[in-house]
Structure formats: structure tokens, C-alpha cells
Design a protein around this motif. Structure first.
Motif, PDB file in Angstrom:
ATOM      1  N   PHE A 165       0.843  -1.197   0.000  1.00 28.45           N
ATOM      2  CA  PHE A 165       0.000   0.000   0.000  1.00 28.45           C
ATOM      3  C   PHE A 165       0.876   1.243   0.000  1.00 28.45           C
ATOM      4  O   PHE A 165       1.970   1.253   0.583  1.00 28.45           O
ATOM      5  N   ASP A 166       0.381   2.298  -0.666  1.00 27.07           N
ATOM      6  CA  ASP A 166       1.132   3.553  -0.682  1.00 27.07           C
ATOM      7  C   ASP A 166       0.749   4.407   0.522  1.00 27.07           C
ATOM      8  O   ASP A 166      -0.051   3.988   1.385  1.00 27.07           O
ATOM      9  N   ALA A 167       1.309   5.609   0.590  1.00 24.09           N
ATOM     10  CA  ALA A 167       1.095   6.473   1.748  1.00 24.09           C
ATOM     11  C   ALA A 167      -0.353   6.898   1.900  1.00 24.09           C
ATOM     12  O   ALA A 167      -0.798   7.230   3.011  1.00 24.09           O
ATOM     13  N   ALA A 168      -1.111   6.870   0.811  1.00 26.61           N
ATOM     14  CA  ALA A 168      -2.525   7.232   0.864  1.00 26.61           C
ATOM     15  C   ALA A 168      -3.415   6.026   1.169  1.00 26.61           C
ATOM     16  O   ALA A 168      -4.629   6.165   1.271  1.00 26.61           O
ATOM     17  N   GLY A 169      -2.818   4.835   1.282  1.00 32.15           N
ATOM     18  CA  GLY A 169      -3.577   3.633   1.582  1.00 32.15           C
ATOM     19  C   GLY A 169      -4.048   2.856   0.373  1.00 32.15           C
ATOM     20  O   GLY A 169      -4.706   1.826   0.514  1.00 32.15           O
ATOM     21  N   ALA A 170      -3.721   3.341  -0.833  1.00 27.92           N
ATOM     22  CA  ALA A 170      -4.118   2.644  -2.057  1.00 27.92           C
ATOM     23  C   ALA A 170      -3.146   1.508  -2.358  1.00 27.92           C
ATOM     24  O   ALA A 170      -1.988   1.516  -1.911  1.00 27.92           O
ATOM     25  N   VAL A 171      -3.593   0.525  -3.134  1.00 28.75           N
ATOM     26  CA  VAL A 171      -2.704  -0.554  -3.550  1.00 28.75           C
ATOM     27  C   VAL A 171      -1.612   0.010  -4.450  1.00 28.75           C
ATOM     28  O   VAL A 171      -1.887   0.709  -5.434  1.00 28.75           O
ATOM     29  N   ALA A 172      -0.373  -0.278  -4.111  1.00 28.01           N
ATOM     30  CA  ALA A 172       0.782   0.215  -4.864  1.00 28.01           C
ATOM     31  C   ALA A 172       1.136  -0.820  -5.935  1.00 28.01           C
ATOM     32  O   ALA A 172       1.991  -1.679  -5.735  1.00 28.01           O
ATOM     33  N   GLN A 202      13.832  -2.464   3.870  1.00 29.85           N
ATOM     34  CA  GLN A 202      14.775  -2.744   2.780  1.00 29.85           C
ATOM     35  C   GLN A 202      14.551  -1.833   1.575  1.00 29.85           C
ATOM     36  O   GLN A 202      15.288  -1.922   0.594  1.00 29.85           O
ATOM     37  N   GLY A 203      13.527  -0.980   1.625  1.00 30.51           N
ATOM     38  CA  GLY A 203      13.237  -0.069   0.530  1.00 30.51           C
ATOM     39  C   GLY A 203      12.533  -0.707  -0.641  1.00 30.51           C
ATOM     40  O   GLY A 203      12.522  -0.154  -1.750  1.00 30.51           O
ATOM     41  N   ARG A 204      11.865  -1.839  -0.407  1.00 27.62           N
ATOM     42  CA  ARG A 204      11.265  -2.581  -1.514  1.00 27.62           C
ATOM     43  C   ARG A 204       9.779  -2.298  -1.688  1.00 27.62           C
ATOM     44  O   ARG A 204       9.214  -2.621  -2.740  1.00 27.62           O
ATOM     45  N   ILE A 205       9.114  -1.767  -0.673  1.00 30.13           N
ATOM     46  CA  ILE A 205       7.716  -1.354  -0.778  1.00 30.13           C
ATOM     47  C   ILE A 205       7.586   0.022  -0.130  1.00 30.13           C
ATOM     48  O   ILE A 205       8.373   0.370   0.755  1.00 30.13           O
ATOM     49  N   PRO A 206       6.586   0.820  -0.540  1.00 26.70           N
ATOM     50  CA  PRO A 206       6.539   2.223  -0.095  1.00 26.70           C
ATOM     51  C   PRO A 206       6.184   2.421   1.368  1.00 26.70           C
ATOM     52  O   PRO A 206       6.586   3.425   1.969  1.00 26.70           O
ATOM     53  N   THR A 207       5.413   1.512   1.958  1.00 24.57           N
ATOM     54  CA  THR A 207       5.040   1.634   3.370  1.00 24.57           C
ATOM     55  C   THR A 207       4.948   0.230   3.960  1.00 24.57           C
ATOM     56  O   THR A 207       4.821  -0.760   3.224  1.00 24.57           O
ATOM     57  N   PRO A 208       4.972   0.117   5.295  1.00 22.52           N
ATOM     58  CA  PRO A 208       4.727  -1.183   5.925  1.00 22.52           C
ATOM     59  C   PRO A 208       3.257  -1.405   6.240  1.00 22.52           C
ATOM     60  O   PRO A 208       2.907  -2.320   6.984  1.00 22.52           O
ATOM     61  N   SER A 209       2.377  -0.602   5.670  1.00 21.94           N
ATOM     62  CA  SER A 209       0.972  -0.571   6.058  1.00 21.94           C
ATOM     63  C   SER A 209       0.261  -1.893   5.792  1.00 21.94           C
ATOM     64  O   SER A 209       0.494  -2.568   4.778  1.00 21.94           O
TER      65      SER A 209
END
Length: 289
Positions: free
Chosen positions: A11-18, A254-261
Motif C-alpha cells: 500500500f502507498d502512503a494514501a492507503g491505495a494498492v501500490a 529494505q526499501g522494496r515497498i513504499p510503506t509497511p501498512s
């Protein structure tokens, strides 16, 4: 059969699927040795996704598998929908949870699923989550059903039933290890491969262990006991809180996904749990240096 990796849903910072991050992650684990991908398994939080989000996730993973020509397994309660996805090679169907239908009910349920599925069905047997234990005798009955070609096998312990199934699986039936910390003993007893959420982290090491463990104990390649111990500890750390919370924390660090959400009812893993898993994952870099 190797390791098939059940992908998380980033998920991105806005909560949408990245979706871009999902596509990149899919390619990364394949580059590191995964034999195939699983879309919309429990690790993907499918119950927290809207219908359109699940469709978008499956479109992305299907595209990667089609382009890379690797197997795609799809978690689903309705395998008939997979006719729209030509790269799909199997439907991963959970033993019905909560209702505790009994072994005869489970058999009838899977007979109905297999009859309408355009692809082979894998039984997902995880009694810790479903509340439904199945004996090895019941699994052998499922193996006799046309269209059911294997089981994602996640026993809580390696008991007499597990030993029976792993050492003498039904002919032509795939038994895939899915209790991540028990990967090495399950492979040693005869599992044909694995579906492992842990393999999102340090994919190459899990793939190497899966390729070498069982042959090593049967006189082939040398079994790396120290590495098996490290990966068992890593899997235990990755499941120290509800899956996939720690895994997402590690992938984000590890910088592989935008958030841990994650989405409710899950909550993000404690940073201490993430750090513990990161330490074990980083050992692979030190050992391989």
C-alpha cells in the motif's frame, strides 16, 4: 517444484494498492530464484481488499507470470473465474474455515470446486487458521478426486499423520511445505517443494535450501544445516506477529515497498520485531560476502 512465493499487497502512503511496487516485487523474487508466484493468498490480505483491488492485483501478477513464463497460483473461493487468466496454472482453495464441516463435508466441497475449475486445484490445509483438522486418510481421499493435484500443507507440528503423508504421498500428488519454520524437516521427509511467505525475504536462500535439502539427505547435494537453522529462525521471526505484518515491515525497511501498512484488523508490527527479522535476514549478506 521449488519455492512458490505468495505475494503481499503493498500500500502507498494514501492507503491505495501500490501496483508498481507489487510488479517490481514480483520480478525481484523471480530474479532471486522463486519457481512461481501466488496471487491473493492469505499473505496478500485478500479479505481486506475491494473486488476491484483484487482484480487489479491479479492482473499485475498474471502479467508478470505470463511474461516470465512461470507458474501462477491464485488464491480463490471460486476457481471458475480463472478461465479469464490463461497464465493461471492452479487454484489455491482453503479448507472451509470456521464451520468445521468434517472430513466428508470437506471432500464434497472440494469435489464441487474441482468440477467447475478450469485449472488444477490445490487444497490449502492450515488447521491453525481454519479450525478443521484433516487426517492423512482424508487427504488421500482428496488426492483421488479428478482435478485436485496437490496440497499446500501447513500442519502445526510434524506428527504421525504428517510423517505418513510426507514419506508416502499419493502418487502424482504434490505436497508443498507451508509451515515456514518447519521447511527443512518437511523437505527432508519428502515434501516436493514449498509455498512460503518467508521467501519474500531472502528468496535466494529459501530457494537454495528447497533445491538442496531433500537431495542432500538422500545422498545428493550437501545439506547446509547451519543455513537451515538460520532460515528456521528467520521464519519464526517473520511470523512473530500476524502475517504479513513483520514481512511488510522488513520489505519496507529494505526499501522494496513504499510503506509497511496493513489493513484492519491487522496492525503494523512492532519495530523490535522487524529489527529482529532484519538481523537474521542480513546474516545472508555476511555469510555470502
Amino acid at each position: 517444484m521449488g519455492v512458490h512465493v505468495p505475494l503481499i499487497t503493498p500500500f502507498d502512503a494514501a492507503g491505495a494498492v501500490a501496483l508498481d511496487a507489487l510488479e517490481a516485487l514480483a520480478h525481484e523474487v523471480l530474479d532471486e530464484g522463486a519457481s512461481g508466484l501466488v496471487a491473493l493468498g492469505t499473505t496478500a490480505e485478500p479479505g481486506a481488499l475491494r473486488v476491484d483491488e483484487r482484480a487489479a492485483v491479479l492482473d499485475v501478477v498474471h502479467g508478470v507470470c505470463a511474461a516470465r513464463k512461470v507458474p501462477l497460483t491464485v488464491g480463490t473461493e471460486d476457481p471458475s473465474t480463472l478461465s479469464r487468466y490463461p497464465a493461471a496454472t492452479a487454484a489455491l482453495c482453503l479448507v472451509p474455515p470456521f464451520v468445521r464441516a468434517g472430513e466428508d463435508g470437506v471432500l464434497a466441497y472440494f469435489e464441487a470446486l474441482a468440477a467447475r475449475s478450469p485449472v488444477p486445484v490445490l487444497v490449502y490445509h492450515v488447521p491453525l487458521r481454519t479450525g478443521q483438522e484433516l487426517s492423512t486418510a482424508a487427504l488421500r481421499r482428496l488426492a483421488a478426486v479428478d482435478g485436485i493435484t496437490g496440497v499446500k500443507y501447513a500442519p502445526t507440528v510434524i506428527d504421525a499423520d504428517a510423517v505418513d503423508l510426507l514419506t508416502a504421498p499419493p502418487p502424482g500428488w504434490a505436497v508443498l511445505a507451508a509451515t515456514d519454520p518447519l521447511l527443512a524437516p518437511m523437505l527432508a521427509l519428502g515434501a516436493h517443494g514449498a509455498i512460503l511467505a518467508s521467501a519474500l525475504v531472502d528468496t535466494a536462500s529459501y530457494a537454495a535450501l528447497t533445491a538442496g535439502a531433500a537431495p542432500g539427505l538422500r545422498g545428493g547435494a550437501v545439506f547446509d544445516r547451519a543455513e537451515a537453522h538460520r532460515l528456521a529462525r528467520l521464519s519464526t521471526a517473520l511470523f512473530a506477529e500476524p502475517n504479513p505484518t513483520v514481512i511488510k515491515g522488513v520489505l519496507h525497511a529494505q526499501g522494496r515497498i513504499p510503506t509497511p501498512s496493513v489493513r484492519l484488523p491487522l496492525l503494523p508490527a512492532a519495530r523490535s520485531r522487524v529489527d529482529a527479522a532484519l538481523t537474521l535476514a542480513d546474516l545472508a549478506v555476511v555469510v555470502g560476502a
